[in-house]
Every structure is written in structure tokens, then in C-alpha cells.
Motif scaffolding. Structure first.
Motif, PDB file in Angstrom:
ATOM      1  N   GLU A 143     -57.027  16.734  -2.032  1.00  0.00           N
ATOM      2  CA  GLU A 143     -57.707  18.415  -2.989  1.00  0.00           C
ATOM      3  C   GLU A 143     -56.624  18.343  -4.776  1.00  0.00           C
ATOM      4  O   GLU A 143     -55.054  18.491  -4.367  1.00  0.00           O
ATOM      5  CB  GLU A 143     -57.762  19.335  -2.560  1.00  0.00           C
ATOM      6  N   ASN A 162     -50.909  29.152  -1.987  1.00  0.00           N
ATOM      7  CA  ASN A 162     -52.306  30.863  -1.193  1.00  0.00           C
ATOM      8  C   ASN A 162     -51.930  31.219  -2.158  1.00  0.00           C
ATOM      9  O   ASN A 162     -51.122  32.057  -1.736  1.00  0.00           O
ATOM     10  CB  ASN A 162     -52.501  29.968   0.112  1.00  0.00           C
ATOM     11  N   SER A 176     -56.848  29.728  -1.971  1.00  0.00           N
ATOM     12  CA  SER A 176     -58.058  29.852  -1.102  1.00  0.00           C
ATOM     13  C   SER A 176     -56.961  28.979  -0.526  1.00  0.00           C
ATOM     14  O   SER A 176     -56.819  28.036  -0.637  1.00  0.00           O
ATOM     15  CB  SER A 176     -58.586  29.970  -0.551  1.00  0.00           C
ATOM     16  N   SER A 177     -57.029  28.959   1.263  1.00  0.00           N
ATOM     17  CA  SER A 177     -56.020  27.814   2.088  1.00  0.00           C
ATOM     18  C   SER A 177     -57.737  26.524   2.542  1.00  0.00           C
ATOM     19  O   SER A 177     -56.843  25.868   3.039  1.00  0.00           O
ATOM     20  CB  SER A 177     -56.428  28.578   3.876  1.00  0.00           C
ATOM     21  N   ASN A 178     -58.306  26.834   2.450  1.00  0.00           N
ATOM     22  CA  ASN A 178     -59.208  25.500   2.433  1.00  0.00           C
ATOM     23  C   ASN A 178     -59.813  24.935   1.060  1.00  0.00           C
ATOM     24  O   ASN A 178     -60.528  23.986   0.449  1.00  0.00           O
ATOM     25  CB  ASN A 178     -60.948  26.328   2.421  1.00  0.00           C
ATOM     26  N   GLN A 180     -60.047  26.112  -2.591  1.00  0.00           N
ATOM     27  CA  GLN A 180     -60.502  26.981  -3.138  1.00  0.00           C
ATOM     28  C   GLN A 180     -60.169  27.432  -4.114  1.00  0.00           C
ATOM     29  O   GLN A 180     -59.265  28.124  -3.593  1.00  0.00           O
ATOM     30  CB  GLN A 180     -61.698  27.188  -2.276  1.00  0.00           C
TER      31      GLN A 180
END
Length: 395
Positions: A143, A162, A176-178, A180
Motif C-alpha cells: 500500500e 491515520n 483510514s486504517s485499511n 484507503q
């Protein structure tokens, strides 16, 4: 007929490409259930010897591999004494043996997810095969992306904590934490058109939710430029590389993708993938759900499962026209074909789908994901590929 005899029979049909889907499922189920895995290893070895995989050296190598497989199955492993030396290239006789090996390895969960077959006899005679394995290993991509704000500020997203990372007019840019990025807008959009750009490097991918709720996935070495707020009668974005969209439906504002200035895709609400790497020579738009209109020098409307290929003009003719100060003819014809959408979307789902892929195509995927450079000494080999490979594995 014993259980192992039946398994051998199914393996024989699988190796010859004659097994039905039901027989393949039965084979996998039987191998998982059988308690006598040693018989399977013996069957593999017998098939290997019958298929004449190559020199005595090659046969000894595969016998060692089978011995290691047997020990892994039974749990009797000496991690030092039984380790098999790595070999960069191995010549294999018939691809049927590889199918036997793949059947066993896949069902016992040892990570055999791709099969490559090719004879290297002439290369061995010429001494062109690599003599040593690679000195180091290469980690897969992850990522990673940058965000360029409207004032030119560049933010490395993978190094940011985040939460809210920037303010663009009335929109808060939130990570966000995922892995994104999203935009939380309060009140009316600010006056003026503010553009942001997300870009992934080689070895990077990222997710984005646009201000209208459209979800976007970026593959490696890709980008998308978009407004902080969609105002007016359309929602327009620009992309490069490979991008997947799940477009939020809005009948009043069509969603328009400018793929590198080379083609345009217009939708209202749909799911589709755009593959437009500059070095590929074409733009491929694949529709999963809904409907899209793809425009080149003409236009087509796709149905789910179809792919539109817009070929770039021949670069030699473009150069000749420019040299003669002549107008470059628009050669952007559109080819429509039915495709396997699972294969097209494998990158988004965490896989390389190598089924029937050409060697050069696979190397381009590896270049982008592992951030490597591939150089050819002579002609690229005619190697066939089957199966899948997890994008999370080291090279």
C-alpha cells in the motif's frame, strides 16, 4: 480398485488434460483425505521417469525434490540435511509431468500456484542459462501512493498516520486504517475547481473514495486526477496505468474517464476496469456490471463481460507524419471481445493470473509490482504459463 489406484488413474487423466471438472474435484478431495501420501509421491516419481524429464542430473534433482516433499508430508524433516540446493533453471521433458507435480503440490498446500514449461536444451548447449541464483530476494509491492494537493503539496500516504491529513476547501482528506483515502465534505464546495492527484509507484497500490462516493482501486505505476468536488453537469477524471472503478450512480451527472488522453469512457453507474499503461500500446476497458460507452475514432457500448481495446496509432507512421509536417491520421480503432473478467481483475483480488499469458506480458506485470527492470538478451523466449500466483510472495 484401491483408493490409491483410483487416485493414480485420475492423476493420469489430469496429466493428459483429459480429466473433467468433476474428476479434478474428486482427485483433490481424495488426495486431501488419503492417509497414504507416500503412494502419491511414488506415483509422481514413476511418471517423472516415464516422461524423461532430461539428463540424469535433472532426474536426481527432481528425486531430491520428491524426497523433500515426502518428508514434508509425513512430518519427518531435517531442515538442514534435507534441504535441496536451489537451481535457477531446470529443463523439463513433457509438460504432463508438470501437471502431475502441480496436482500433488496444489492439493497438499505447498504453494504451487503457477506452472512454467519450456525446453532449455539449446540454451544449455549455448551456455546461455544463468549459472547462479539471484544474490538477493525482492519483496512484493504494498500500500504505497502519493497525494498531490491543489497547491502542489505532495504527501506520501504510506508514511502518514491515520486520520485527517489535509484540508481542501470544505473537504477534509482522511486516511483510514485499511489503506484507503476518502473525502469528508461539509457544506457547499469552495469556489473554484480544486484538483487532487493520487499516484502509485512501481510496487505500489492504493484505494480511494472520490467525493461523490465512487470507489477507486489503483494498480502499480498508475494515477488518477480528480476534483475535490464534482460541480457542473458531469464528473470527469483522468487516469494513467490501470484503475478499477465502482461508480456511484447519478443520472444527472455522467461519470467520464479520460484515459491518458487516448480514449474516453462514459458511464452513469457501473463497475469497470481501465488498463492504459503507456508502454502497452492500447487501452483496454473491461466491463463487469452496468454499461459503458468507450470512444476512440468511433464509439461502442459494452455489455458485462466484454472488453474494448483501443489501439494506439502506429508510432512509426506518427514519426513519419511529423517529419513530413503532415497531419497524423486518427487510427484509434476499437476491438470488442469477450474476456474472462476474473483474469482481468486478478490484480485487484491479490493475484497474478498467468493463464495463457505471453512471456512479455508476465514480465511487465512483475516489473510494475516488484519494481524491477527486465532486459532481454536476444529474443524473448516462447514460454507458456498456467495458473495463478499470489501477489504477496517474494520474487
Amino acid at each position: 480398485m484401491t483408493n490409491n489406484q483410483h487416485i493414480s488413474q485420475l492423476l493420469e487423466k489430469f496429466g493428459n488434460g483429459q480429466a473433467s471438472q468433476d474428476e479434478i474435484r474428486e482427485l483433490f478431495a481424495l488426495v486431501r483425505e488419503t492417509a497414504d501420501d507416500e503412494a502419491l509421491v511414488a506415483h509422481m516419481q514413476a511418471q517423472m521417469e516415464q516422461s524423461d524429464p532430461g539428463s540424469a542430473e535433472d532426474q536426481e534433482y527432481w528425486k531430491d525434490r520428491l524426497k523433500g516433499l515426502s518428508q514434508r508430508i509425513t512430518g519427518n524433516v531435517n531442515p538442514v540435511a534435507d534441504r535441496v540446493p536451489a537451481r535457477p533453471l531446470v529443463r523439463i521433458g513433457r509438460k504432463s509431468f508438470l501437471r502431475y507435480a502441480a496436482a500433488i503440490l496444489i492439493v497438499v498446500g505447498l504453494g504451487a500456484v503457477a506452472i512454467v514449461y519450456q525446453r532449455y536444451n539449446q540454451q544449455k548447449k549455448n551456455g546461455t542459462l544463468a549459472a547462479h541464483p539471484a544474490a538477493g530476494d525482492i519483496a512484493p509491492g504494498g500500500e504505497r501512493a502519493t497525494l498531490t494537493l491543489s497547491d502542489g503539496t505532495v504527501i506520501a500516504l504510506d508514511s502518514m498516520a491515520n486520520g485527517t491529513i489535509a484540508q481542501q476547501g470544505n473537504a477534509a482528506v482522511v486516511k483510514s486504517s485499511n489503506g484507503q483515502l476518502a473525502y469528508n465534505t461539509k457544506g457547499l464546495p469552495a469556489a473554484g475547481r480544486m484538483l487532487n492527484k493520487m499516484a502509485t509507484p512501481k510496487g505500489g497500490q492504493y484505494r480511494l473514495t472520490l467525493p461523490d462516493g465512487t470507489k477507486v482501486w489503483l494498480n502499480a505505476a498508475s494515477s488518477i486526477t480528480y476534483p475535490v468536488a464534482f460541480v457542473g453537469d458531469k464528473r470527469d477524471v483522468k487516469t494513467s496505468g490501470e484503475v478499477y472503478f465502482e461508480v456511484a450512480r447519478d443520472k444527472e451527472k455522467p461519470f467520464i474517464v479520460d484515459a491518458g488522453g487516448r480514449t474516453a469512457i462514459e458511464v452513469l453507474g457501473t463497475n469497470f476496469n481501465v488498463n492504459g499503461y503507456a508502454d502497452d500500446g492500447s487501452i483496454k476497458t473491461t466491463l463487469l456490471e452496468g454499461s459503458v460507452k468507450v470512444t476512440g475514432n468511433t464509439f461502442v457500448v459494452l455489455k458485462p463481460g466484454q472488453q474494448a481495446v483501443v489501439e494506439d496509432p502506429d508510432q512509426a507512421q506518427v514519426a513519419q507524419a511529423k517529419a513530413a509536417q503532415a497531419k497524423v491520421a486518427d487510427q484509434k480503432t476499437i476491438l470488442v471481445r469477450t474476456v474472462n473478467t476474473d483474469q482481468v481483475m486478478a490484480w485487484k483480488n491479490g493475484f497474478f493470473n498467468l493463464q495463457d499469458a505471453r512471456f512479455e506480458e508476465v514480465m511487465k506485470q512483475l516489473e510494475r509490482w516488484y519494481d524491477i527492470e527486465v532486459k532481454y538478451e536476444g529474443k524473448a523466449p516462447s514460454i507458456g504459463f498456467q495458473g495463478k500466483m499470489d501477489r504477496g510472495v517474494h520474487l
